[in-house]
Design a protein around this motif. Structure first.
Motif, short mmCIF file in Angstrom:
data_model
loop_
_atom_site.label_atom_id
_atom_site.label_comp_id
_atom_site.label_asym_id
_atom_site.label_seq_id
_atom_site.Cartn_x
_atom_site.Cartn_y
_atom_site.Cartn_z
N LYS A 237 -3.84 -3.91 7.65
CA LYS A 237 -3.62 -2.76 6.78
C LYS A 237 -2.37 -2.93 5.94
CE LYS A 237 -3.58 2.32 6.86
NZ LYS A 237 -3.69 3.52 7.71
N SER A 238 -2.47 -2.53 4.67
CA SER A 238 -1.31 -2.46 3.78
C SER A 238 -1.27 -1.08 3.15
CB SER A 238 -1.39 -3.54 2.70
OG SER A 238 -2.58 -3.41 1.94
N LYS A 239 -0.08 -0.65 2.74
CA LYS A 239 0.11 0.68 2.16
C LYS A 239 0.95 0.58 0.91
CE LYS A 239 0.12 3.10 6.65
NZ LYS A 239 0.92 4.01 7.53
N GLU A 240 0.80 1.59 0.05
CA GLU A 240 1.67 1.70 -1.12
C GLU A 240 1.82 3.17 -1.49
OE1 GLU A 240 -0.08 0.51 -4.96
OE2 GLU A 240 -1.89 0.04 -3.83
N TYR B 46 6.95 1.84 -3.56
CA TYR B 46 7.16 1.10 -2.31
C TYR B 46 5.82 0.53 -1.86
CZ TYR B 46 7.95 0.21 2.67
OH TYR B 46 8.03 -0.38 3.91
N GLU B 47 5.80 -0.74 -1.44
CA GLU B 47 4.61 -1.39 -0.92
C GLU B 47 4.91 -1.98 0.45
OE1 GLU B 47 3.26 -4.30 -3.67
OE2 GLU B 47 2.63 -2.85 -5.18
N SER C 98 5.85 -8.37 4.07
CA SER C 98 6.58 -8.65 2.84
C SER C 98 6.71 -7.36 2.02
CB SER C 98 5.87 -9.73 2.02
OG SER C 98 4.54 -9.33 1.72
N ASP C 99 7.48 -6.40 2.55
CA ASP C 99 7.64 -5.09 1.91
C ASP C 99 8.43 -5.24 0.61
OD1 ASP C 99 6.40 -4.34 4.19
OD2 ASP C 99 8.10 -3.23 5.04
N ARG C 100 8.08 -4.38 -0.35
CA ARG C 100 8.77 -4.40 -1.63
C ARG C 100 8.96 -2.97 -2.11
NH1 ARG C 100 5.64 -7.63 -5.94
NH2 ARG C 100 3.96 -6.25 -5.25
#
Length: 311
Positions: free
Chosen positions: A175-178, A234-235, A241-243
């Motif tokens: 899972k990824s979030k933004e 924010y990702e 690899s948060d950005r």
């Protein structure tokens, strides 16, 4: 992060329109709005074409035909073959779009479906949401993807003042979030004609479905002209690899004598010139500026999926 317009629209549909001002599906019989008796024929590189009822029926980007609307059948059509269902509110605002895709190219195979919904209150867009699923295979690797994206719009004194977005995607179980927030500032210039600007379209955060605001199909524009917006984002990726980031865009305008926008400039890198056709005059018979359609074709899936490109 944006792709080009038609696809955001074209793989998507409104499941839930409970917050809409008008829940009944209707077929628009004329233009949603005109600006001093005119309709935009070109904004920057976007070209709009109209039918005899002055309804927007086709959108181009330079020489690329992005798609067209068949109001009688309730369809969005791309490349003469790919189709998506589209519905409208009684006031002519886009309410829902839904489509599925199943195709192969030199990179792999893709099968999925997507939905989008638009909700309005007091003729103002108050929410936008996407849902999509896909099973694909690229360069020998298999992928299963499921994602959602939700945008909430906050209005104050007739102006869109904040846009909050939140999305999540699960790819092969990871899972990824933004999330992002746009804050919009306004000057003293009143928007007497109720004309949509590229600035307001930018902050709608719709993968370019926002372009339909320019022809009045996404509810009312802000009461004053926006002069700047600040985006904070924010990702959070599954590979840690948060950005994050923050940026501000400032906008200036010039106007025609009738009050319509002549030019719109964002910072020093984006400038848009507006052209128009007259609704009740000989000029309308041309419908819009015409360009040779020798550009590449688009598919609905590529416009819709925010993270569909793994290369």
């Amino acid at each position: 992060m944006k792709n080009l317009l038609w696809a955001t629209l074209a793989i998507v549909m409104c499941l839930f329109a409970a917050c809409s001002d008008d829940d009944d599906d209707k077929t628009p019989q004329g233009p949603v709005i005109t600006y001093a008796g005119k309709l935009p024929s070109k904004v920057g590189n976007y070209i709009f074409e109209y039918d005899d009822n002055n309804r927007c029926v086709k959108v181009r980007y330079n020489s690329d035909e992005l798609g067209e609307i068949d109001y009688d059948k309730g369809l969005l059509i791309s490349d003469g073959e790919e189709q998506a269902k589209v519905s409208f509110t009684g006031k002519g605002y886009i309410k829902s779009i839904k489509s599925s895709w199943d195709y192969k190219d030199e990179e792999g195979s893709y099968k999925g479906n997507g939905e989008i919904s638009f909700s309005y209150k007091n003729d103002q867009l108050v929410s936008y949401s996407e849902e999509y699923n896909e099973n694909s295979k690229e360069y020998g690797e298999s992928y299963s993807i499921k994602g959602t994206y939700k945008v909430t719009y906050t209005w104050k004194n007739g102006n869109l003042v904040q846009v909050d977005s939140e999305g999540s995607e699960i790819e092969n179980g990871e899972k990824s979030k933004e999330r992002s927030t746009y804050t919009i500032e306004y000057g003293e210039q009143k928007n007497e004609l109720g004309q949509f600007t590229m600035t307001q379209s930018e902050v709608f955060d719709m993968e370019d479905a926002d372009i339909f605001g320019l022809v009045g199909m996404l509810g009312k524009a802000s009461a004053y002209f926006p002069i700047s917006y600040t985006e904070e984002w924010y990702e959070e990726s599954f590979d840690e690899s948060d950005r994050d980031g923050k940026s501000t865009v400032n906008t200036t305008y010039s106007f025609n004598q009738d009050g319509t926008i002549r030019t719109e400039r964002m910072n020093s890198y984006s400038s848009y010139t507006y052209s128009y056709i007259t609704v009740d005059g000989e000029e309308l018979s041309g419908r819009s500026s015409q360009l040779e359609n020798d550009g590449k074709k688009w598919n609905f899936r590529s416009f819709f999926m925010r993270h569909g490109d793994r290369k």
